[in-house]
Design a protein around this motif. Structure first.
Motif, short mmCIF file in Angstrom:
data_model
loop_
_atom_site.label_atom_id
_atom_site.label_comp_id
_atom_site.label_asym_id
_atom_site.label_seq_id
_atom_site.Cartn_x
_atom_site.Cartn_y
_atom_site.Cartn_z
N ASP A 112 0.83 -1.20 0.00
CA ASP A 112 0.00 0.00 0.00
C ASP A 112 0.86 1.25 0.00
OD1 ASP A 112 -2.23 -1.39 -0.16
OD2 ASP A 112 -2.99 -0.98 1.86
N ILE A 113 0.32 2.27 -0.63
CA ILE A 113 1.07 3.52 -0.80
C ILE A 113 1.42 4.15 0.55
CG2 ILE A 113 -1.04 4.93 -1.08
CD1 ILE A 113 2.17 5.54 -3.02
N ASN A 114 0.58 3.94 1.55
CA ASN A 114 0.86 4.52 2.87
C ASN A 114 1.92 3.73 3.63
OD1 ASN A 114 -1.36 2.70 2.74
ND2 ASN A 114 -1.64 2.96 4.93
N PHE A 125 -6.41 -1.08 7.67
CA PHE A 125 -6.44 -2.22 6.75
C PHE A 125 -5.66 -1.93 5.47
CE2 PHE A 125 -10.81 -1.33 8.29
CZ PHE A 125 -10.83 -2.24 9.32
N PRO A 126 -5.27 -3.01 4.80
CA PRO A 126 -4.77 -2.81 3.42
C PRO A 126 -5.93 -2.30 2.56
CG PRO A 126 -4.33 -5.04 4.20
CD PRO A 126 -5.21 -4.40 5.21
N SER A 127 -5.58 -1.68 1.45
CA SER A 127 -6.61 -1.08 0.58
C SER A 127 -7.71 -2.06 0.20
CB SER A 127 -5.97 -0.58 -0.70
OG SER A 127 -5.06 0.41 -0.42
N ALA A 168 0.15 10.86 -5.01
CA ALA A 168 0.59 9.67 -4.27
C ALA A 168 0.86 10.05 -2.81
CB ALA A 168 1.85 9.11 -4.92
N ILE A 169 1.48 11.23 -2.63
CA ILE A 169 1.78 11.68 -1.26
C ILE A 169 0.48 11.97 -0.51
CG2 ILE A 169 2.86 13.51 0.10
CD1 ILE A 169 4.90 13.76 -2.22
N THR A 192 -3.35 1.84 -5.48
CA THR A 192 -2.76 2.13 -4.17
C THR A 192 -1.90 0.98 -3.64
OG1 THR A 192 -4.81 1.40 -3.15
CG2 THR A 192 -4.52 3.78 -3.41
N ILE A 213 -14.69 7.62 8.77
CA ILE A 213 -13.45 8.28 8.38
C ILE A 213 -12.75 8.84 9.61
CG2 ILE A 213 -12.51 10.27 7.13
CD1 ILE A 213 -14.58 9.71 5.00
N THR A 263 4.19 11.44 5.72
CA THR A 263 2.74 11.28 5.57
C THR A 263 2.02 11.07 6.89
OG1 THR A 263 3.10 8.94 5.17
CG2 THR A 263 2.88 10.36 3.24
N ALA A 278 -1.17 8.79 0.41
CA ALA A 278 -0.46 8.15 1.52
C ALA A 278 -0.83 8.81 2.84
CB ALA A 278 1.04 8.23 1.28
N GLU A 279 -0.96 10.14 2.80
CA GLU A 279 -1.38 10.86 4.02
C GLU A 279 -2.78 10.43 4.44
OE1 GLU A 279 -1.10 15.04 3.30
OE2 GLU A 279 1.08 15.01 3.19
N MET A 280 -3.67 10.34 3.48
CA MET A 280 -5.06 9.98 3.80
C MET A 280 -5.14 8.55 4.33
SD MET A 280 -7.55 11.76 1.00
CE MET A 280 -6.82 11.15 -0.48
N ASN A 281 -4.32 7.69 3.76
CA ASN A 281 -4.39 6.27 4.15
C ASN A 281 -3.57 5.95 5.39
OD1 ASN A 281 -5.94 5.95 1.95
ND2 ASN A 281 -4.59 4.57 0.83
N SER A 282 -2.81 6.94 5.86
CA SER A 282 -1.86 6.63 6.94
C SER A 282 -2.55 6.17 8.22
CB SER A 282 -0.97 7.84 7.21
OG SER A 282 -1.77 8.91 7.65
N ARG A 283 -3.81 6.59 8.40
CA ARG A 283 -4.51 6.20 9.64
C ARG A 283 -5.40 4.97 9.46
NH1 ARG A 283 -7.74 10.96 11.78
NH2 ARG A 283 -7.99 9.64 13.59
N VAL A 284 -5.47 4.51 8.22
CA VAL A 284 -6.37 3.37 7.96
C VAL A 284 -5.65 2.07 8.34
CG1 VAL A 284 -7.68 2.15 6.17
CG2 VAL A 284 -7.46 4.64 6.10
N PRO A 340 -10.86 8.62 2.94
CA PRO A 340 -11.91 9.44 2.31
C PRO A 340 -12.03 9.17 0.82
CG PRO A 340 -10.43 10.81 3.63
CD PRO A 340 -9.84 9.45 3.60
N ILE A 349 8.02 7.65 0.70
CA ILE A 349 7.91 8.34 -0.59
C ILE A 349 8.98 9.43 -0.66
CG2 ILE A 349 6.39 9.65 -2.10
CD1 ILE A 349 4.04 8.34 -0.62
N THR A 400 -6.30 12.63 7.88
CA THR A 400 -7.35 13.34 7.15
C THR A 400 -7.72 14.67 7.79
OG1 THR A 400 -8.97 12.16 8.42
CG2 THR A 400 -8.35 11.23 6.30
#
Lengths: 378, 492
Positions: A28-30, B323-325, B311-312, B299, B367, A56, B315-321, B374, A34, A62
């Motif tokens: 995953d990108i996160n 699970f994998p995408s 991409a950055i 992703t 979210i 990041t 990555a910021e948005m997904n950083s708190r998630v 998001p 990067i 968010t």
């Protein structure tokens, strides 16, 4: 029987899917470090990598992103070889390095002074980099360079944007790392790389580093910018201010056509470069702004022509006499016309001795065409 | 040997013993008696009293009645007939007919005095159009046929009545234009309906699944018709409409993939607008199928295909998630399907509350809690919205299932799996046929004329019918011959 066949095909397809390598490398990108800028320096005989990594996680995901938060982290790693320095980087990264977001590769003059073949070859073999990534040189200290934006903005993105807008404004030729690698691997290797310096809280291009045989041979300052881009940009547009009596005319000069004609006679290489320029009176400080007075037409055209020729000749002289480096790619035109002779002679030796002629035509406002014949550089 | 009287009593008693809630009214006459048998709930008792019982009672008691005499002299009913097969008496009564048995006659009468509670003609609910007639089919077969009949007054309009279901004995009408529709399709449809051997058919959907040539097929092979104007349009184009008693939805056959993207509006609106909307629908269908999978592929596998700055941001948005995408995408799609399903099943006034809860829970709280990215939410919402764009929802249903399969495969293999699965779907689609018509016509096999008429142009304006339907009469309007004297009237 048909069903059995179908089942065999399906199993085959899925087996193929499973066996194809690279299919299980989901990441995953996160969960990637990067990189946006890579700077290579050489200090005390060691290669030093400075990389700008997108922070990041510190940006708060968010919500609640603070404009004051450091959005980038600078990581430094050194080693006697490039591979060793890179290993040092890997050991410091939390996640695997993601290179596709790198916007600018910055080489310090210390690196370019020596040999950049190894580094360019390394880029060539590494498919993770986009080959469109731009390459610049600098004479600044790496730490200071990365402190310009206090790590709130990417240095790589900024440098890329400077270069992109200059290319869009026809003020610069687009040269990507991929193109530099191409030139490096060709029989004649010479090119110029934009050089950046810190200007207050921003960056600017202050000239070009000249590379010959993959080593830095000199620096061309901004003063020769006009001549350089007339010689190698696609359709450069430059403003010239030409005085005539008490009026100063600001004229937009656009290169309409550039033709390079190489000749080879009795072992002598000569290159004739023909230019056709369009000149448009933008404005003046006279009462009749924008109009060229009848009496000024000839003197303005003559002065403009002289200014253009001065710039072009100056750039050519620097290239030929000072740098002894054909970074205008005349060798390609010569090779196209005289492939056998090109293979027989050494362009490294032939270019500095070549006769260069410049011929210019200027069309002012498309009303008159002035032709002042051919001039030869001494 | 039993006399006629004995046989009559035995017959009536045996019918009444069946406990089918049959009502009996006995009327004596000279030399015998008659029994009127009917089901109160299915019969118009007022008409029965006025037009059947009253004239029979008031008939001269000296007349010895027979079925023929009663029908010709006394009954005021419009639809009645004389029958002799006593084995069908019960069936006739159960279908709502009134049966009159005579003790002095072996023949009996059936009188149609059916009175079935029915809705008024409603506005369409699943085939909504802005610019089209508002009348749609209801559960009453006769009403539905009348809606078609009043629009198409052609003598070639054929209505074949069939029956399916051993217990329900559901009436099924196959409607087509004799001189247009392909005979093979009609006979194939007829054959398949006759072959049906089940206890009951109560809805057209049930019939549709019984008519499929491959029951494991995911894609619909018959179109749904709710609007009578659309049914007429389909009949005119050479298709066959099947209406089922008790169902407000008709079926059209053959149905190609391209037709599931047609809406009535396409025919009635400007041709360019129709084309524009069709393109929107195609893109929407593709988005429904692929949006989440593309997100996962980008992703998790092919991040370098994204612009670097995005991409950055991603990555910021997904950083708190956590699970994998692929897991996030799967969970969110699942949750949205749950909300969609719950909204369909609950009463409308509760539905809006569920919608709000769903929006808040998924949209905001999930979210904030860091469950989903998001962007993933936007993609899943877009995927949901685009699934509603298809003119025929049955196709969207297939795409909803395929979406999950595609998501899983992409989650394992990235764009490689994504492409492979799309190829599988395409190969499945091109190998299908609907009553002999290639499902992917006019794309595969490619026919330029059909492609222009069916995809680009407005079929309502086309002088020809679709070639792939292989209709008997391919021409919708007569070829116009240019008169040599065109415009001469002005000169004269």
């Amino acid at each position: 029987m048909i069903m059995v066949k179908k089942a065999i095909y399906m199993v085959g397809i899925f087996a193929l899917m499973l066996s194809v390598s690279g299919c299980w490398d989901a990441n995953d990108i996160n969960e990637a470090s990067i990189l946006t800028t890579v700077l290579l320096d050489k200090q005390d005989g060691e290669y030093v990598f400075y990389v700008e990594v997108a922070n990041t996680e510190a940006s708060g995901g968010t919500e609640g992103q603070s404009t004051q938060a450091e959005k980038f982290v600078i990581v430094k790693a050194s080693g006697k070889t490039l591979a060793e320095a890179r290993e040092g980087l890997n050991r410091q990264m939390r996640y695997p390095i993601y290179l596709s977001a790198v916007r600018a590769l910055v080489l310090t003059r210390n690196v370019v002074k020596e040999d950049i073949t190894t580094y360019l070859n390394r880029l060539r073999s590494n498919n993770d980099y986009r080959k469109k990534v731009i390459l610049v040189t600098t004479n600044e200290k790496p730490e200071e360079l990365f402190e310009v934006f206090k790590k709130r903005e990417s240095v790589g993105f900024y440098i890329e944007q400077i270069l992109e807008q200059l290319v869009a404004a026809n003020q610069l030729t687009r040269r990507t790392t991929g193109r530099y690698i191409e030139i490096m691997t060709s029989s004649y290797s010479s090119f110029i790389i934009p050089n950046i310096r810190i200007n207050g809280e921003a960056f600017e291009i202050d000239g070009f580093s000249v590379v010959l045989r993959n080593k830095l041979v000199g620096f061309v300052p901004n003063a020769e910018w006009n001549g350089i881009i007339f010689l190698n940009a696609k359709r450069p547009e430059i403003n010239y201010v030409i005085p005539s009596d008490e009026v100063e005319y600001t004229i937009l000069v656009t290169l309409k056509k550039r033709k390079v004609e190489p000749y080879y006679k009795n072992g002598q290489v000569s290159i004739k470069i023909r230019f056709v320029f369009d000149a448009e009176i933008e404005y003046s400080n006279g009462n009749d702004s924008g109009r060229l007075a009848e009496k000024d037409k000839k003197p303005v055209a003559e002065k403009l022509k002289k200014a253009l020729e001065r710039d072009i000749k100056s750039a050519l002289e620097t290239s030929q006499k000072e740098m002894k480096s054909d970074y205008f790619d005349f060798n390609n035109a010569f090779y196209m016309k005289y492939p056998r002779q090109y293979r027989e002679l050494s362009w490294y030796e032939a270019y500095p001795k070549a006769k260069l002629e410049v011929e210019t035509k200027i069309r002012i406002d498309e009303l008159e065409i002035f032709d002042y014949g051919t001039h030869e550089i001494e | 040997m039993a006399t006629k009287q004995e046989r009559f009593h035995h017959l009536v008693n045996s019918i009444l013993k069946l406990n089918l809630n049959i009502t009996r009214r006995t009327i004596p006459y000279e030399g015998g008696r008659l029994a009127v048998l009917y089901i109160k709930q299915l019969t118009d008792t007022k008409q029965l009293s006025e037009n059947v019982i009253r004239p029979l009672v008031s008939a001269s008691p000296k007349i010895c009645l027979t079925a023929e005499l009663a029908m010709n002299r006394f009954l005021y009913a419009a639809d009645c007939s004389i029958k002799k097969n006593t084995a069908k008496i019960v069936d006739s009564i159960l279908s709502g007919q009134t049966v009159i048995l005579f003790s002095t006659d072996t023949a009996y009468l059936t009188v149609n005095l059916q009175k079935i509670e029915r809705r008024t003609i409603p506005t369409p609910e699943i085939e909504f159009a802005l610019r089209a007639g508002r009348d749609s089919f209801i559960e009453n077969l006769d009403t539905n046929i009348s809606l078609i009949r009043y629009r198409i007054k052609d003598k070639n309009l054929r209505i074949k009545m069939l029956e399916a279901g051993k217990r329900t004995k559901t009436r099924i009408a196959i409607i087509y234009l004799e001189d247009v529709a392909n005979d093979t399709v009609v006979s194939e449809l007829e054959k398949r309906i006759e072959r049906i051997d089940v206890d009951g058919v109560v809805e057209s959907g049930e019939l549709q699944s019984l008519l499929l040539n491959n029951r494991n097929n995911l894609f619909p092979q018959m179109g749904l018709v709710e609007r009578s104007d659309m049914a007429c349009r389909l009949l005119l184009s050479g298709r066959v409409i099947t209406l089922v008693e008790g169902s407000g939805l008709g079926l059209s056959a053959p149905a190609a993939f391209i037709e599931f993207f047609y809406s009535c509006d396409d025919l009635y609106e400007n041709r360019f607008f129709g084309l524009f909307m069709r393109i929107i629908r195609y893109i929407s269908a593709f988005t429904t199928l692929t949006a989440s999978s593309v997100y996962v592929a980008l992703t998790s596998f092919h991040t370098d295909a994204m612009p670097a700055d995005y991409a950055i941001l991603l990555a910021e948005m997904n950083s708190r998630v956590p699970f994998p995408s692929v897991v996030g995408a799967f969970l969110l799609e699942f949750l949205i399907e749950v909300i969609r399903e719950s909204l369909l099943r609950v009463p409308r006034h509760i539905g809006s509350a569920i919608g709000i809860v769903g929006a808040i829970v998924i949209g905001q709280a999930a979210i904030s809690a860091g469950l989903f990215s998001p962007l993933m939410l936007i993609i899943a919402s877009v995927s949901l919205l685009t699934s509603f764009v298809a003119a025929d929802y049955t196709l969207a249903n297939s795409f909803r299932i395929l979406k999950f399969m595609l998501l899983i495969i992409t989650g394992f293999f990235g764009f490689y799996g994504f492409t492979l699965f799309l190829c599988l779907i395409l190969s499945a689609l091109v190998s299908l046929n609907s009553f002999g018509v290639p499902y992917m016509a006019p794309f595969a096999p490619f026919n330029l004329y059909d492609f222009i008429r069916g995809f680009i142009d407005n079929t309502a304006m086309s002088p020809l019918r679709m070639k792939y339907l292989r209709t008997k009469d391919n021409r919708r309007k007569k070829r116009q011959t240019k008169s040599k004297n065109a415009g001469s009237s002005w000169q004269q």
